[in-house]
Design a protein around this motif. Structure first.
Motif, PDB file in Angstrom:
ATOM      1  N   ALA A  14       1.237  -0.814   0.074  1.00  0.00           N
ATOM      2  CA  ALA A  14      -0.100  -0.350  -0.511  1.00  0.00           C
ATOM      3  C   ALA A  14       1.073   1.369   0.047  1.00  0.00           C
ATOM      4  N   LEU A  15       0.400   2.714  -0.896  1.00  0.00           N
ATOM      5  CA  LEU A  15       1.026   3.945  -0.082  1.00  0.00           C
ATOM      6  C   LEU A  15       0.486   4.545   0.443  1.00  0.00           C
ATOM      7  N   SER A  16       0.147   5.199   1.306  1.00  0.00           N
ATOM      8  CA  SER A  16      -0.610   6.516   2.403  1.00  0.00           C
ATOM      9  C   SER A  16      -0.712   7.371   1.329  1.00  0.00           C
ATOM     10  N   ASP A  17      -0.931   8.343   1.729  1.00  0.00           N
ATOM     11  CA  ASP A  17      -1.655   9.331   0.773  1.00  0.00           C
ATOM     12  C   ASP A  17       0.197   9.912   0.235  1.00  0.00           C
ATOM     13  N   CYS A  18       0.248  10.250  -1.083  1.00  0.00           N
ATOM     14  CA  CYS A  18       1.308  11.133  -1.364  1.00  0.00           C
ATOM     15  C   CYS A  18       1.184  12.041  -1.998  1.00  0.00           C
ATOM     16  N   GLY A  19       2.459  12.602  -2.502  1.00  0.00           N
ATOM     17  CA  GLY A  19       2.396  13.843  -3.490  1.00  0.00           C
ATOM     18  C   GLY A  19       2.361  15.314  -2.103  1.00  0.00           C
ATOM     19  N   ARG A  20       1.028  16.193  -2.493  1.00  0.00           N
ATOM     20  CA  ARG A  20       1.586  16.702  -1.946  1.00  0.00           C
ATOM     21  C   ARG A  20       0.003  16.946  -0.527  1.00  0.00           C
ATOM     22  N   VAL A  21       0.907  16.317   1.369  1.00  0.00           N
ATOM     23  CA  VAL A  21       0.443  16.015   2.173  1.00  0.00           C
ATOM     24  C   VAL A  21       1.002  17.127   2.890  1.00  0.00           C
ATOM     25  N   ASP A  22      -0.018  18.248   3.315  1.00  0.00           N
ATOM     26  CA  ASP A  22       0.298  19.348   4.015  1.00  0.00           C
ATOM     27  C   ASP A  22       0.216  18.915   6.137  1.00  0.00           C
ATOM     28  N   ASP A  23      -0.918  18.028   5.796  1.00  0.00           N
ATOM     29  CA  ASP A  23      -1.848  17.855   7.174  1.00  0.00           C
ATOM     30  C   ASP A  23      -1.336  16.878   8.098  1.00  0.00           C
ATOM     31  N   ALA A  24       0.381  15.974   7.280  1.00  0.00           N
ATOM     32  CA  ALA A  24      -0.434  14.564   8.950  1.00  0.00           C
ATOM     33  C   ALA A  24       1.814  14.879   8.719  1.00  0.00           C
ATOM     34  N   THR A  25       1.861  14.416   9.937  1.00  0.00           N
ATOM     35  CA  THR A  25       3.326  13.989   9.942  1.00  0.00           C
ATOM     36  C   THR A  25       3.742  12.287   9.733  1.00  0.00           C
ATOM     37  N   ALA A  26       5.165  12.614   9.450  1.00  0.00           N
ATOM     38  CA  ALA A  26       5.848  11.241   8.969  1.00  0.00           C
ATOM     39  C   ALA A  26       5.156   9.970   9.912  1.00  0.00           C
ATOM     40  N   TYR A  27       5.541   9.941  10.910  1.00  0.00           N
ATOM     41  CA  TYR A  27       4.415   8.962  11.686  1.00  0.00           C
ATOM     42  C   TYR A  27       3.104   8.914  11.224  1.00  0.00           C
ATOM     43  N   ALA A  28       2.215   9.551  10.975  1.00  0.00           N
ATOM     44  CA  ALA A  28       1.501   9.514  10.767  1.00  0.00           C
ATOM     45  C   ALA A  28       0.984   8.446   9.654  1.00  0.00           C
ATOM     46  N   LEU A  29       1.942   9.570   8.178  1.00  0.00           N
ATOM     47  CA  LEU A  29       2.199   8.840   6.793  1.00  0.00           C
ATOM     48  C   LEU A  29       2.544   6.927   7.177  1.00  0.00           C
ATOM     49  N   HIS A  30       3.949   6.172   7.731  1.00  0.00           N
ATOM     50  CA  HIS A  30       4.324   5.538   8.216  1.00  0.00           C
ATOM     51  C   HIS A  30       2.348   4.499   8.452  1.00  0.00           C
ATOM     52  N   ALA A  31       2.192   5.078   9.566  1.00  0.00           N
ATOM     53  CA  ALA A  31       0.485   4.179   9.656  1.00  0.00           C
ATOM     54  C   ALA A  31      -0.361   4.196   9.182  1.00  0.00           C
ATOM     55  N   GLN A  32      -1.111   5.442   8.244  1.00  0.00           N
ATOM     56  CA  GLN A  32      -1.726   5.057   7.043  1.00  0.00           C
ATOM     57  C   GLN A  32      -1.400   4.225   6.262  1.00  0.00           C
ATOM     58  N   ALA A  33       0.216   4.494   5.391  1.00  0.00           N
ATOM     59  CA  ALA A  33       0.099   3.091   4.930  1.00  0.00           C
ATOM     60  C   ALA A  33       0.760   1.915   5.201  1.00  0.00           C
ATOM     61  N   ALA A  34       0.592   1.756   6.433  1.00  0.00           N
ATOM     62  CA  ALA A  34       0.776   0.470   7.223  1.00  0.00           C
ATOM     63  C   ALA A  34      -0.262  -0.427   7.442  1.00  0.00           C
ATOM     64  N   ARG A  35      -1.902  -0.072   8.061  1.00  0.00           N
ATOM     65  CA  ARG A  35      -2.805   0.069   7.656  1.00  0.00           C
ATOM     66  C   ARG A  35      -3.504  -0.282   6.547  1.00  0.00           C
ATOM     67  N   ARG A  36      -3.184   0.215   5.623  1.00  0.00           N
ATOM     68  CA  ARG A  36      -3.640  -0.194   4.277  1.00  0.00           C
ATOM     69  C   ARG A  36      -3.199  -0.895   3.281  1.00  0.00           C
ATOM     70  N   ALA A  37      -1.536  -1.863   4.225  1.00  0.00           N
ATOM     71  CA  ALA A  37      -0.933  -3.105   3.629  1.00  0.00           C
ATOM     72  C   ALA A  37      -1.645  -4.236   4.290  1.00  0.00           C
ATOM     73  N   LEU A  38      -1.890  -3.771   6.206  1.00  0.00           N
ATOM     74  CA  LEU A  38      -1.859  -5.199   6.557  1.00  0.00           C
ATOM     75  C   LEU A  38      -4.207  -5.506   6.214  1.00  0.00           C
ATOM     76  N   ALA A  39      -4.561  -4.529   5.425  1.00  0.00           N
ATOM     77  CA  ALA A  39      -6.334  -4.491   5.195  1.00  0.00           C
ATOM     78  C   ALA A  39      -5.994  -5.027   4.200  1.00  0.00           C
ATOM     79  N   ASP A  40      -5.199  -4.789   2.698  1.00  0.00           N
ATOM     80  CA  ASP A  40      -4.660  -5.229   1.744  1.00  0.00           C
ATOM     81  C   ASP A  40      -4.806  -6.840   2.311  1.00  0.00           C
ATOM     82  N   ALA A  41      -3.952  -7.150   2.358  1.00  0.00           N
ATOM     83  CA  ALA A  41      -3.461  -8.623   2.889  1.00  0.00           C
ATOM     84  C   ALA A  41      -4.489  -9.305   3.502  1.00  0.00           C
ATOM     85  N   GLY A  42      -5.803  -8.158   3.933  1.00  0.00           N
ATOM     86  CA  GLY A  42      -6.478  -9.415   5.323  1.00  0.00           C
ATOM     87  C   GLY A  42      -5.767  -9.606   6.402  1.00  0.00           C
ATOM     88  N   LEU A  43      -5.208 -10.028   7.278  1.00  0.00           N
ATOM     89  CA  LEU A  43      -3.716 -10.364   7.795  1.00  0.00           C
ATOM     90  C   LEU A  43      -4.396  -9.100   9.237  1.00  0.00           C
TER      91      LEU A  43
END
Length: 390
Positions: A14-43
């Motif tokens: 998964a990717l997090s929101d990318c490009g121009r993201v002015d309202d998120a921290t780097a930690y939040a982007l980590h979390a967003q990508a991680a959640r999406r990848a786990l959801a993608d896998a279904g684990l």
């Protein structure tokens, strides 16, 4: 991966929101990508016992794992620049194959663009002045200049032209036009590339990667986890890694990248040849990186990269070897160490999930083999991963 060991698959990307993201921290982007990848896998995240990350926090990846609520029993924080994620994938695959871990999550996130925009940091063209770099810094040798010098050497030695290098940027942009997530999608011409502002001779602006925000995550798991996943597995067939030099004075040949070693190892361990690969995702902080990596992975002979990239060979639409099918760091996104994005795109291509930019074999079937090759520093490190589907 390892004789007598378990097979290893990528089961979530998964990717997090990318490009121009002015309202998120780097930690939040980590979390967003991680959640999406786990959801993608279904684990569920409770099944993740391995974690790898680099580039954020004082104790990376401890801080990021803690932020994500993970308590891994296998961890990796290898940091070798843009090649980090291919090298980490290799380490994770070995750990899973030998039973040291079952499911390893690789995560990255950066607000490189937003931080500059908000004044939290400045554009950085050097890596500091300690260690062996102290002998280069006094001469004003920036990161971009290192790549520019290497490109000039290739041009001098093999007759590679600036128009051929520009073709790489043009074709990357054409691929990005098919990617709704790409940051820049408007077409460019060779003249557009050549007429841009000079950054470091011979590189004008469009020879250089963009700067964006964004994150990515990849979940690797043992073969027995595959039946519990919602996605078709993409198997890790072979990997290779190599580091070559820290300072340019120790680089034996400016026209040979460490991919010459990592690629040879990866293909040999996978038991495949370069001419069997359907597409390639290659680190492209600069156009020359793409050209020399194509040579060193064996897609063309040394010195023939310039001729190889002409006539649309890298295009998703009709190219003989589609390269950087999402638009790459030159047009899609480049938040820093972009190697993890290469793996995400390679998996999507092999699954047939790439939409308009989907690669097809000459018979119309989905691709069966892809390669992701990351480069770090100024051609200081390389990691190559060969991926395939059943």
């Amino acid at each position: 991966m390892v004789a007598g060991g378990r097979r290893v698959a990528v089961v979530g990307v998964a990717l997090s929101d990318c490009g121009r993201v002015d309202d998120a921290t780097a930690y939040a982007l980590h979390a967003q990508a991680a959640r999406r990848a786990l959801a993608d896998a279904g684990l569920d995240r409770s099944r993740v016992d391995g974690f790898a990350s680099a580039g954020l926090g004082t104790l990376a990846p401890v801080e990021v794992a803690d932020y994500l609520g993970l308590r891994p029993t296998w961890v990796d924080s290898t940091s070798v620049g843009g090649a980090t994620w291919e090298v980490m994938a290799a380490h994770a695959a070995d750990a899973i194959a030998t039973g040291h871990a079952n499911a390893v999550l690789l995560v990255y996130g950066s607000t490189a663009r937003a931080d500059i925009r908000a004044g939290r940091r400045t554009g950085t063209f050097a890596f500091g002045g300690g260690g062996p770099l102290q002998f280069e810094v006094p001469y004003g040798h920036t990161l971009v200049a290192k790549y520019a010098m290497a490109a000039r050497r290739h041009m001098l030695q093999f007759g590679t032209t600036i128009e051929q290098l520009a073709q790489i940027a043009v074709q990357a942009r054409a691929n990005a036009a098919l990617n709704p997530e790409a940051m820049f999608r408007d077409p460019v011409t060779v003249d557009d590339v050549l007429s841009g502002p000079m950054i470091a001779d011979p590189f004008t602006k469009l020879h250089c990667c963009l700067r964006s925000d964004g994150g990515a995550a990849v979940l690797l798991a043992a073969e027995e986890y595959v039946r519990d996943c919602r996605t078709a597995p993409v198997w890790v067939l072979g990997t290779g890694e190599h580091v070559s030099h820290a300072s340019l004075s120790e680089w034996e040949d400016f026209t040979v990248s460490p991919a010459a070693v990592s690629g040879r190892l990866a293909f040999a361990r996978a038991g495949v040849r370069a001419d069997e690969v359907d597409f390639a995702e290659i680190y492209d902080a600069f156009t020359y990186m793409t050209l020399v990596t194509l040579e060193d992975l064996g897609f063309c002979a040394k010195g023939e990269g310039g001729a190889f990239v002409e006539k649309g060979r890298l295009l998703v639409a009709g190219g003989e070897l589609p390269v950087n099918t999402d638009g790459g760091g030159l047009s899609a996104q480049h938040p820093g160490m972009r190697g993890l994005f290469l793996l995400v795109e390679a998996v999507r291509q092999l699954r047939g999930e790439a939409g308009e930019r989907q690669v097809r074999r000459p018979d119309g079937e989905l691709p069966r083999l892809g390669v992701a090759s990351g480069t770090g520093g100024w051609f200081c490190s390389s990691g190559t991963v060969v991926l395939g589907r059943e």
